[in-house]
Design a protein around this motif. Structure first.
Motif, PDB file in Angstrom:
ATOM      1  N   SER A 123     -15.387 -11.599 -16.669  1.00 34.51           N
ATOM      2  CA  SER A 123     -16.130 -10.340 -16.754  1.00 34.51           C
ATOM      3  C   SER A 123     -15.239  -9.165 -17.142  1.00 34.51           C
ATOM      4  CB  SER A 123     -16.806 -10.034 -15.411  1.00 34.51           C
ATOM      5  OG  SER A 123     -15.842  -9.943 -14.371  1.00 34.51           O
ATOM      6  N   HIS A 155     -19.124  -4.144  -9.826  1.00 34.06           N
ATOM      7  CA  HIS A 155     -19.848  -5.403  -9.603  1.00 34.06           C
ATOM      8  C   HIS A 155     -19.987  -6.162 -10.920  1.00 34.06           C
ATOM      9  CE1 HIS A 155     -20.650  -3.576  -5.758  1.00 34.06           C
ATOM     10  NE2 HIS A 155     -21.289  -2.577  -6.335  1.00 34.06           N
ATOM     11  N   CYS A 168     -29.370 -16.598 -11.738  1.00 29.76           N
ATOM     12  CA  CYS A 168     -28.729 -15.314 -11.428  1.00 29.76           C
ATOM     13  C   CYS A 168     -29.063 -14.948  -9.984  1.00 29.76           C
ATOM     14  CB  CYS A 168     -29.209 -14.222 -12.394  1.00 29.76           C
ATOM     15  SG  CYS A 168     -28.425 -12.610 -12.116  1.00 29.76           S
ATOM     16  N   LYS A 169     -28.189 -15.307  -9.071  1.00 27.37           N
ATOM     17  CA  LYS A 169     -28.432 -15.074  -7.654  1.00 27.37           C
ATOM     18  C   LYS A 169     -28.539 -13.585  -7.307  1.00 27.37           C
ATOM     19  CE  LYS A 169     -28.686 -19.370  -6.521  1.00 27.37           C
ATOM     20  NZ  LYS A 169     -30.003 -19.937  -6.152  1.00 27.37           N
ATOM     21  N   PRO A 170     -27.748 -12.699  -7.932  1.00 32.01           N
ATOM     22  CA  PRO A 170     -27.927 -11.271  -7.643  1.00 32.01           C
ATOM     23  C   PRO A 170     -29.333 -10.781  -8.009  1.00 32.01           C
ATOM     24  CG  PRO A 170     -25.804 -11.616  -8.670  1.00 32.01           C
ATOM     25  CD  PRO A 170     -26.549 -12.922  -8.775  1.00 32.01           C
ATOM     26  N   TYR A 196     -32.102  -9.263  -5.485  1.00 27.82           N
ATOM     27  CA  TYR A 196     -32.768  -7.993  -5.805  1.00 27.82           C
ATOM     28  C   TYR A 196     -34.279  -8.133  -5.674  1.00 27.82           C
ATOM     29  CZ  TYR A 196     -34.823  -4.602  -9.093  1.00 27.82           C
ATOM     30  OH  TYR A 196     -35.613  -3.653  -9.695  1.00 27.82           O
ATOM     31  N   SER A 213     -23.436 -12.515 -14.595  1.00 32.07           N
ATOM     32  CA  SER A 213     -24.439 -13.481 -14.127  1.00 32.07           C
ATOM     33  C   SER A 213     -25.792 -13.206 -14.770  1.00 32.07           C
ATOM     34  CB  SER A 213     -24.556 -13.416 -12.600  1.00 32.07           C
ATOM     35  OG  SER A 213     -25.557 -14.291 -12.130  1.00 32.07           O
ATOM     36  N   LEU A 214     -26.169 -11.939 -14.872  1.00 34.78           N
ATOM     37  CA  LEU A 214     -27.432 -11.561 -15.503  1.00 34.78           C
ATOM     38  C   LEU A 214     -27.422 -11.921 -16.984  1.00 34.78           C
ATOM     39  CD1 LEU A 214     -30.175 -10.069 -15.393  1.00 34.78           C
ATOM     40  CD2 LEU A 214     -28.924  -7.947 -15.839  1.00 34.78           C
ATOM     41  N   LEU A 259     -26.658 -10.730  -1.936  1.00 36.70           N
ATOM     42  CA  LEU A 259     -26.499  -9.275  -1.886  1.00 36.70           C
ATOM     43  C   LEU A 259     -26.285  -8.763  -0.463  1.00 36.70           C
ATOM     44  CD1 LEU A 259     -29.205  -7.960  -4.393  1.00 36.70           C
ATOM     45  CD2 LEU A 259     -26.767  -8.290  -4.789  1.00 36.70           C
ATOM     46  N   ILE A 309     -26.859  -2.292  -8.565  1.00 43.43           N
ATOM     47  CA  ILE A 309     -26.456  -3.696  -8.468  1.00 43.43           C
ATOM     48  C   ILE A 309     -25.808  -4.202  -9.753  1.00 43.43           C
ATOM     49  CG2 ILE A 309     -27.298  -6.061  -8.114  1.00 43.43           C
ATOM     50  CD1 ILE A 309     -29.531  -4.849  -6.376  1.00 43.43           C
ATOM     51  N   PHE A 310     -26.369  -3.803 -10.916  1.00 44.56           N
ATOM     52  CA  PHE A 310     -25.920  -4.380 -12.177  1.00 44.56           C
ATOM     53  C   PHE A 310     -25.209  -3.396 -13.106  1.00 44.56           C
ATOM     54  CE2 PHE A 310     -29.499  -7.044 -10.829  1.00 44.56           C
ATOM     55  CZ  PHE A 310     -28.925  -8.306 -10.908  1.00 44.56           C
ATOM     56  N   ASN A 340     -21.979  -9.491 -11.116  1.00 42.03           N
ATOM     57  CA  ASN A 340     -23.438  -9.425 -11.207  1.00 42.03           C
ATOM     58  C   ASN A 340     -23.872  -9.267 -12.661  1.00 42.03           C
ATOM     59  OD1 ASN A 340     -23.465  -9.526  -8.438  1.00 42.03           O
ATOM     60  ND2 ASN A 340     -23.844  -7.338  -8.158  1.00 42.03           N
TER      61      ASN A 340
END
Length: 305
Positions: A46, A27, A175-177, A181, A33-34, A217, A21-22, A30
């Motif tokens: 990004s 991505h 952080c929506k991702p 998760y 965002s983190l 996600l 994911i990260f 993501n």
């Protein structure tokens, strides 16, 4: 449930779900965002991110998850599902590799007269395991030194952050991702607790998250469903295998009457909990939750503090 021998067939996993994911440049959103959630920043571009993920550092299952360089910071994030007091040492070794690569790639002269400017390190341990732990704490390398050193002279710190419900919900909101998760992880564990086999528990949890309109996600899980299922199955089996080995060791010690071994185990457990909890009563409550030590008095536990 899979036997220990069955779980030994695949003892290492290529990439954890957190990495999928990260840790992939595909991505980037993501990742940024983190970073923003943990640092209180609002970066949007990004494209400047450079992923510098290290695989299989030190030993096979000791690998960092996600690291990247942005705005002169070298940030490393490691997801953990169990409490480990050795994270500062692991981070120290990880960053040694990262800095070595940085110096080589930028052709810096380590032996020259000019002071080299290197990215400032950030090391976050993101915890999502079932064992109770505080919302956040700092784990320091100096706790592992055999001899005390002058305060602050030699230090390396891991910032421990608990992602479980009620601990750092504001981070999940930012952080929506990360929120998606954690929804998946909680759904898997809830399904397993309700008696589902681990494979079915994972499959149902993935489907639940795909059907959740609010889970950012959902498209990622839809596209990477088979890969996610494989990674999660191996990761959760690894947790089960590790706990099974621990229980075998405890059982063997009890059968052979190894009182000395149990005392050493208690000392190690108390040492681990001291890295997470500052209140002695909290440490005592966590110790007696372990069936091996549930009969101990405060005095018996406190002598190891």
């Amino acid at each position: 449930m899979a036997t220990i021998e069955q779980m030994k067939i695949n003892p290492k996993y290529k990439d954890r779900l957190f990495c999928l994911i990260f840790g992939d440049m595909e991505h980037k959103g993501n990742i940024i965002s983190l970073y923003n959630a943990l640092n209180g920043t609002e970066y949007k571009d990004s494209e400047d991110i450079k992923v510098t993920t290290i695989d299989d550092v030190i030993y096979i299952n000791m690998k960092n998850d996600v690291s990247f360089i942005i705005d002169s910071y070298m940030s490393l994030f490691e997801q953990q599902s169990s409490i480990n007091p050795n994270m500062p040492l692991r981070g120290f070794l990880y960053f040694g590799n990262l800095y070595n690569s940085y110096i080589t790639e930028n052709k810096l002269n380590l032996y020259g007269r000019t002071l080299l400017k290197i990215p400032t390190p950030q090391y976050f341990v993101l915890y999502n395991g079932p064992t109770e732990a505080p919302a956040s704490s700092e784990l320091k390398l100096s706790e592992a030194f055999a001899q005390n050193s002058p305060a602050g002279k030699f230090e390396w710190t891991a910032v421990f952050i608990n992602l479980n419900k009620g601990k750092n919900d504001h981070l999940l909101e930012k952080c929506k991702p990360l929120s998606g998760y954690m929804k998946l992880i909680h759904a898997i564990r809830e399904n397993e607790a309700n008696g589902m086999g681990i494979k079915l528990a994972i499959d149902k949890a993935v489907q639940f998250c795909i059907n959740d309109d609010e889970n950012v996600l959902r498209e990622f899980l839809r596209v990477h469903r088979s890969e996610v299922l494989s990674v999660c199955l191996t990761e959760f089996n690894q947790e089960i295998y590790t706990e099974s080995v621990k229980e075998e060791g405890r059982a063997e010690g009890r059968v052979e009457g190894r009182a000395e071994g149990r005392a050493e185990g208690l000392e190690a457990l108390v040492f681990t909990l001291k890295q997470i909890f500052t209140d002695n009563e909290d440490i005592f409550r966590m110790v007696i939750k372990n069936n091996t030590y549930k009969h101990l008095t405060r005095e018996e536990v406190f002598k190891y503090l």
